[in-house]
Design an enzyme around this catalytic site. Structure first.
Site, PDB file in Angstrom:
ATOM      1  CE  LYS A  27      -3.698  -0.466   2.326  1.00  0.00           C
ATOM      2  NZ  LYS A  27      -4.717  -0.603   3.342  1.00  0.00           N
ATOM      3  NE  ARG A 100      -7.025   3.512   4.622  1.00  0.00           N
ATOM      4  CZ  ARG A 100      -7.860   2.965   3.751  1.00  0.00           C
ATOM      5  NH1 ARG A 100      -7.489   1.942   3.022  1.00  0.00           N
ATOM      6  NH2 ARG A 100      -9.061   3.433   3.605  1.00  0.00           N
ATOM      7  N   GLY A 109      -8.652  -7.847   4.303  1.00  0.00           N
ATOM      8  CA  GLY A 109      -9.482  -8.071   5.471  1.00  0.00           C
ATOM      9  C   GLY A 109      -8.720  -8.577   6.676  1.00  0.00           C
ATOM     10  CG  MET A 111      -2.910  -6.802   7.967  1.00  0.00           C
ATOM     11  SD  MET A 111      -2.288  -7.741   9.368  1.00  0.00           S
ATOM     12  CE  MET A 111      -1.143  -6.547  10.009  1.00  0.00           C
ATOM     13  NE  ARG A 372      -5.923  -4.847  -2.669  1.00  0.00           N
ATOM     14  CZ  ARG A 372      -6.491  -4.982  -1.481  1.00  0.00           C
ATOM     15  NH1 ARG A 372      -5.785  -4.795  -0.396  1.00  0.00           N
ATOM     16  NH2 ARG A 372      -7.742  -5.324  -1.361  1.00  0.00           N
ATOM     17  CG  HIS A 490     -14.423 -10.376   4.869  1.00  0.00           C
ATOM     18  ND1 HIS A 490     -14.729 -11.671   5.214  1.00  0.00           N
ATOM     19  CD2 HIS A 490     -13.119 -10.190   5.185  1.00  0.00           C
ATOM     20  CE1 HIS A 490     -13.653 -12.224   5.728  1.00  0.00           C
ATOM     21  NE2 HIS A 490     -12.670 -11.347   5.732  1.00  0.00           N
ATOM     22  NE  ARG A 652       7.025 -47.715  -4.981  1.00  0.00           N
ATOM     23  CZ  ARG A 652       6.562 -46.824  -4.098  1.00  0.00           C
ATOM     24  NH1 ARG A 652       7.277 -45.759  -3.796  1.00  0.00           N
ATOM     25  NH2 ARG A 652       5.398 -46.992  -3.540  1.00  0.00           N
ATOM     26  CD  GLU A 779      11.641 -44.776  -1.153  1.00  0.00           C
ATOM     27  OE1 GLU A 779      10.616 -44.116  -0.960  1.00  0.00           O
ATOM     28  OE2 GLU A 779      11.631 -45.940  -1.624  1.00  0.00           O
ATOM     29  CB  SER A 798      12.492 -41.753  -8.981  1.00  0.00           C
ATOM     30  OG  SER A 798      11.347 -40.970  -8.767  1.00  0.00           O
ATOM     31  N   GLY A 800      12.412 -40.002  -3.738  1.00  0.00           N
ATOM     32  CA  GLY A 800      11.159 -40.244  -3.015  1.00  0.00           C
ATOM     33  C   GLY A 800      11.167 -39.344  -1.791  1.00  0.00           C
ATOM     34  CB  THR A 801      10.808 -35.702  -1.531  1.00  0.00           C
ATOM     35  OG1 THR A 801       9.725 -35.664  -2.455  1.00  0.00           O
ATOM     36  CG2 THR A 801      12.095 -35.341  -2.236  1.00  0.00           C
ATOM     37  CG  ASN A 802       6.011 -38.714  -0.379  1.00  0.00           C
ATOM     38  OD1 ASN A 802       6.017 -37.503  -0.531  1.00  0.00           O
ATOM     39  ND2 ASN A 802       5.321 -39.530  -1.162  1.00  0.00           N
ATOM     40  CB  CYS A 865       8.062 -40.072  -7.915  1.00  0.00           C
ATOM     41  SG  CYS A 865       8.909 -41.214  -6.827  1.00  0.00           S
ATOM     42  CE1 TYR A 885      10.472 -38.608 -13.196  1.00  0.00           C
ATOM     43  CE2 TYR A 885      12.639 -38.919 -14.179  1.00  0.00           C
ATOM     44  CZ  TYR A 885      11.637 -39.344 -13.333  1.00  0.00           C
ATOM     45  OH  TYR A 885      11.785 -40.484 -12.605  1.00  0.00           O
TER      46      TYR A 885
HETATM   47  C1  PEP Z   1       8.260 -41.371  -1.505  1.00  0.00           C
HETATM   48  O1  PEP Z   1       8.651 -41.929  -0.482  1.00  0.00           O
HETATM   49  O2  PEP Z   1       8.481 -40.178  -1.749  1.00  0.00           O
HETATM   50  C2  PEP Z   1       7.468 -42.095  -2.485  1.00  0.00           C
HETATM   51  C3  PEP Z   1       7.114 -41.534  -3.624  1.00  0.00           C
HETATM   52  O3  PEP Z   1       7.067 -43.348  -2.150  1.00  0.00           O
HETATM   53  P1  PEP Z   1       5.817 -43.680  -1.220  1.00  0.00           P
HETATM   54  O4  PEP Z   1       5.086 -42.384  -1.003  1.00  0.00           O
HETATM   55  O5  PEP Z   1       5.017 -44.666  -1.956  1.00  0.00           O
HETATM   56  O6  PEP Z   1       6.465 -44.208  -0.001  1.00  0.00           O
HETATM   57 MG    MG Z   2       8.614 -44.110  -0.414  1.00  0.00          MG
END
Ligand code: PEP
Ligand code: MG
Length: 910
Positions: A27, A100, A109, A111, A372, A490, A652, A779, A798, A800-802, A865, A885
């Site tokens: 602002k 303000r 809405g 602040m 804005r 709002h 997999r 992973e 790949s 596996g970030t989970n 993935c 990818y």
């Molecule tokens: C992961 O671990 O990131 C993954 C893709 O495998 P899953 O979620 O099936 O464990």
């Molecule tokens: Mg996994």
């Protein structure tokens, strides 16, 4: 060098600029810029966001000491330009100011704002005398006490109750038998002022402050305090806005839209924020102040004739009635309208984006209070980007960078089925405030919306009007219906920002919070009843109306083509069925990045064969069960490989935490016992023997294939046979076999051996060969750390970030919900690391894995993935790491494609 904490503006001059948003907030920076480009802006000053940080660390006293002289100089600057005096004792026109907030990005809405500050019992008389308009003076005063009482002194409504100030207004209206605020006489307003002061005293035990300087510091500190309120913290969490940004404070000379019938106030948009159409639009109120328009207490009127006619049609109001009762600004004040119209054009051309503006007309003169870049729906976002590109206002890269990828999700949401909609009973009609289709059960309170949602219910939040307190409830609702308020209320603004369906201003509905019901022309709808909302037409239907998938338009395709042109990474999908694979291919997925084979057993009686295998004690028993599974898997793989013909499909090997497949209920244990011709006791014993204390770290992933190589053998056979069958049909299958949960290169070697041997066997049986790849997931932290060794065996990684997040943080994926909210609240984490990749820690693992992998295998293909593959900030990280990818669920493919293109543009520009 001393730091500058206060930046002044006014009279065509400004110390700040548009590109100083970090310091001055959105602002403040734009107020400065509007001055610099010659627009009419009331003089004022901005206290920087840095002061907010100091305030949070050191408190009020330190801040007052730090900026007191600057604030005094700022007020003196305003006094000079406006020819008025703050705390005037009669020697000059009294200066009133607005205070303000203004963060770096707009938080609509969220602040708090105080208007008419500087008024007291003396100033109001002076204002009445000097302006020659006592009604206006007293109206401003009662507004000030209400706002200041609410925002600074904390006098507000309890749950289910009306605001205590509004109660006073309603009481007086009833006594005087009037309906509009504008019908109050001067004496009425004086009574209100007295009553309001009493309300403040009753609720806080304190007198309303009369010293303007005390008022000013109270308001400045209240703005800083509002940065840390629960609703602001929540908004920041939802929108990933860092706490340390802080808010600026804007102190600006008041101009008055409530000076009489030649005065007005309103909000305007240079394009339609709901549809994206290039149509100037907005709403205004004659003889009113800013907050009236958004508060939804009076029904605002449209700015343009065109908009006004459209509105009247929706409300079934005749042209005659419209013109006399609800004329547009274009008709009511043609001169001010013409100026506003040219200002909006100038602003849009200057900022190259849709502008959301606030203005006030004081006695026929236009003043701009804010501009804005406007919030917009996903559909409007796409249309505006494509239109502005065509209009030559922006280039291709800007069009892409302008998009918020996550908002594309809204375009993929279902719409009402035309046939079902034509048969549905229309209950009533309101304003089409935020498009979309929503079905849910009626609830009336935001906190209860949350409770119902937690129980798995779909809800529609129905309110007279919404306020920032309702934010959480709005967030969990399918849609929002309000009885009051216009297109800029709002509810409307916040819903559009959230991409939530909203119908506002449905004036026919009578909401009774106490009885938990609303009535429309004789029909009663109770809490828990189903209704459906069409946010694109404003229609409200009784019951559930069926929905169908959305169809994607030319603008969406144009954006996807642009994304294709600029992206470096390609986008794959996580898909376990041919249908998912097809859907994702339609969204532009270039193959499958993860097919979780364990997910293929939930259909029909497939689970029995799987259970039979798990429960077998002998290799022979397992092989018998596996022989039943083989044809099922082969069929699935054929379907997916066919849907992705010519594109890579990463399949997999089995990775089930075994407990997800064992029969745990007595009835299913009985069933299994009968099928396997053994006793229930035996089944129970086997299930007990398979019990693990920590199944996520237990007998899963490649550990299964290592202990039971026949499983890997069967799966490799199913994949290769599927590919050979398709090849023989003239197709071009490209399977990539992926080994899960590898932490030690020997694990991978053993599995690769089995896979390759099995493949050779199948090739010789079938008399045909197919190209295939073998790779692994990264992973487990140890895999990332030893990626150089692993890359000597793997053709692709790949990430596996989970699991990598689970094991790097040591947070159980299944139990994190227990403490995550606390961690977020206490600021230990900025976001859920299972949704947004933790770039500092887990990201470092990923980077290391990629670098080490490339060291020993320069051609290794790298992808992701985990869930993060469809989350925009994580996608940008993946591009920076140089992945080939990313892979995500089908409906996130468009989001990932745009994020990937943005990443490529950002990184090449760097
Ligand atoms: C992961 O671990 O990131 C993954 C893709 O495998 P899953 O979620 O099936 O464990
Ligand atoms: Mg996994």
């Amino acid at each position: 060098m001393s730091t500058k904490y206060v930046y002044t503006f006014g009279n065509g001059q400004a110390e700040g600029r548009a590109d100083m948003k970090n310091l001055l907030g959105g602002k403040g920076a734009n107020l400065a810029e509007m001055n610099l480009i010659g627009l009419p802006v009331p003089a004022g000053f901005t206290i920087t966001t840095e002061v907010c940080t100091i305030y949070n660390q050191q408190g009020k006293e330190a801040v007052v000491k730090l900026i007191e002289s600057d604030v005094k100089a700022g007020i003196a600057h305003m006094e000079k330009i406006m020819n008025a005096k703050f705390g005037s004792k009669g020697e000059a026109f009294p200066l009133m100011v607005s205070v303000r907030s203004g963060a770096r990005v707009s938080m609509p809405g969220m602040m708090d704002t105080v208007l008419n500050l500087g008024l007291n019992d003396d100033a109001v008389k002076l204002l009445a005398e000097k302006s020659g308009n006592p009604r206006f003076a007293w109206d401003s005063y009662r507004r000030f006490i209400q706002m200041y009482g609410d925002v600074v002194m904390g006098v507000s409504a309890a749950k289910g109750e009306h605001n205590p100030f509004e109660v006073e207004i309603d009481k007086l209206k009833a006594i005087k038998n009037i309906t509009n605020d504008t019908d109050f006489t001067i004496e009425d307003l004086q009574i209100l002022v007295g009553n309001f002061k009493q309300v403040v005293k009753d609720k806080t035990g304190r007198d309303f402050p009369t010293c303007p300087w005390e008022q000013l510091w109270g308001a400045i500190c209240a703005v800083f305090d509002s940065w840390m309120t629960e609703r602001a913290v929540l908004y920041r969490q939802l929108n990933q806005i860092p706490e340390e940004w802080g808010t600026a404070v804007n102190v600006q000379s008041m101009v008055y839209g409530n000076m009489g019938n030649n005065s007005a106030t309103g909000v305007a948009f240079s394009r339609d924020a709901a549809t994206g159409e290039d149509i100037f639009n907005g709403e205004y109120l004659i003889n009113a102040q800013g907050e009236d328009v958004v508060a939804g207490i009076r029904t605002p009127q449209e700015i343009t004739i065109e908009g006004s006619r459209r509105w009247a049609k929706l409300q079934s109001i005749s042209e005659e009635e419209r013109k006399t009762k609800y004329p547009s600004l274009e008709e009511a004040m043609p001169g001010a309208y013409a100026e506003l119209n040219s200002v909006q054009e100038k602003l849009e051309n200057h900022f190259h984006d849709m502008q959301d503006m606030e203005f006030t007309i004081q006695d026929g003169k236009l003043w701009m209070l804010q501009t804005r870049n406007g919030k917009r729906t996903g559909a409007a976002m796409v249309k505006m980007a494509v239109d502005m590109l065509k209009q030559g206002m922006i280039d291709e890269k800007t069009a892409l960078l302008r998009l918020e990828p996550a908002k594309l999700d809204e375009l993929l949401h279902p719409v009402f089925d035309k046939v079902a909609q034509s048969k549905a009973k229309v209950l009533t009609k309101g304003l089409p405030a935020s498009p979309g289709a929503a079905c849910g059960r009626v609830v009336f309170f935001a906190d209860e919306a949350e409770e119902w949602k937690n129980k798995g219910e779909k809800v529609i939040l129905v309110r007279l009007e919404t306020s920032p307190e309702d934010l959480r409830g709005m967030h969990v609702s399918e849609g929002i219906l309000t009885a009051r308020g216009g297109m800029t209320s709002h509810a409307a603004v916040v819903a559009r920002g959230m991409g939530k369906c909203c119908v506002s201003g449905a004036g026919d509905i009578n909401v009774d919070y106490h009885k938990r019901q609303f009535t429309v022309k004789g029909t009663m709808i109770k809490e828990g009843d189903w209704i459906s909302l069409n946010g694109s037409t404003g229609e409200v239907y009784l019951g559930k109306v069926a929905t169908v998938a959305a169809s994607l338009d030319e603008d969406f395709k144009a954006i996807m083509d642009l994304a294709e042109k600029y992206t470096r990474m390609y986008v794959r999908t996580n898909a376990d069925t041919p249908n998912d694979a097809k859907a994702a291919r339609n969204f532009g997925a270039k193959g499958v990045g993860l097919c979780r084979t364990e997910h293929m057993f939930f259909e029909g009686d497939r689970i029995d064969a799987m259970r039979e295998m798990i429960l077998s004690d002998t290799e022979e028993g397992r092989r018998t069960a596996l022989a039943k599974i083989l044809p099922m898997q082969r069929g699935d793989f054929e379907g997916i490989l066919e849907a992705m013909d010519g594109l890579g499909v990463t399949i997999r090997l089995l990775d089930p935490p075994l407990h997800e497949f064992t029969p745990n209920e007595p009835s299913s244990q009985q069933e299994m016992a009968t099928k396997l011709n053994i006793s229930v006791e035996e089944v129970k014993q086997k299930v007990d023997a398979l019990h693990e204390f920590n199944p996520m770290l237990g007998h899963r992933g490649c550990r299964l294939g290592i202990t039971y190589p026949e499983i890997t053998e069967m799966q490799a056979r199913a994949i290769i046979e599927a590919a050979c069958n398709l090849k023989m049909k003239g197709l071009n299958p490209k399977p990539e076999i992926m080994v899960p949960l590898v932490g030690e290169v020997k694990e991978l070697k053993m599995q690769v051996d089995i896979i390759r041997k099995t493949a050779e066997l199948v090739f010789s049986e079938k008399g045909v060969r197919v190209e295939f790849m073998v790779g692994t997931m990264i992973e487990i932290p140890r895999a990332a750390i030893t990626a150089d060794e692993i890359a000597e065996v793997a053709e692709f990684f790949s990430f596996g970030t989970n699991d990598l997040t689970q094991m790097t943080f040591g947070y159980s994926r299944d139990d994190v919900g227990k403490f995550l909210p606390t961690y977020l609240k206490k600021g230990i984490l900025k976001a859920d690391p299972f949704a947004v990749l933790d770039q500092v820690g887990v990201g470092r693992m990923v980077k290391m894995g990629a670098q080490l992998g490339r060291k020993t295998n320069p051609n290794i293909k790298l992808g992701i993935c985990g869930e993060h593959g469809g989350e925009p900030s994580s996608v940008i990280f993946c591009d920076a790491v140089g992945m080939n990818y990313i892979s995500c669920s089908p409906f996130r493919v468009p989001i990932a494609r745009v994020a990937a293109a943005q990443a490529a543009i950002m990184h090449t520009e760097k």
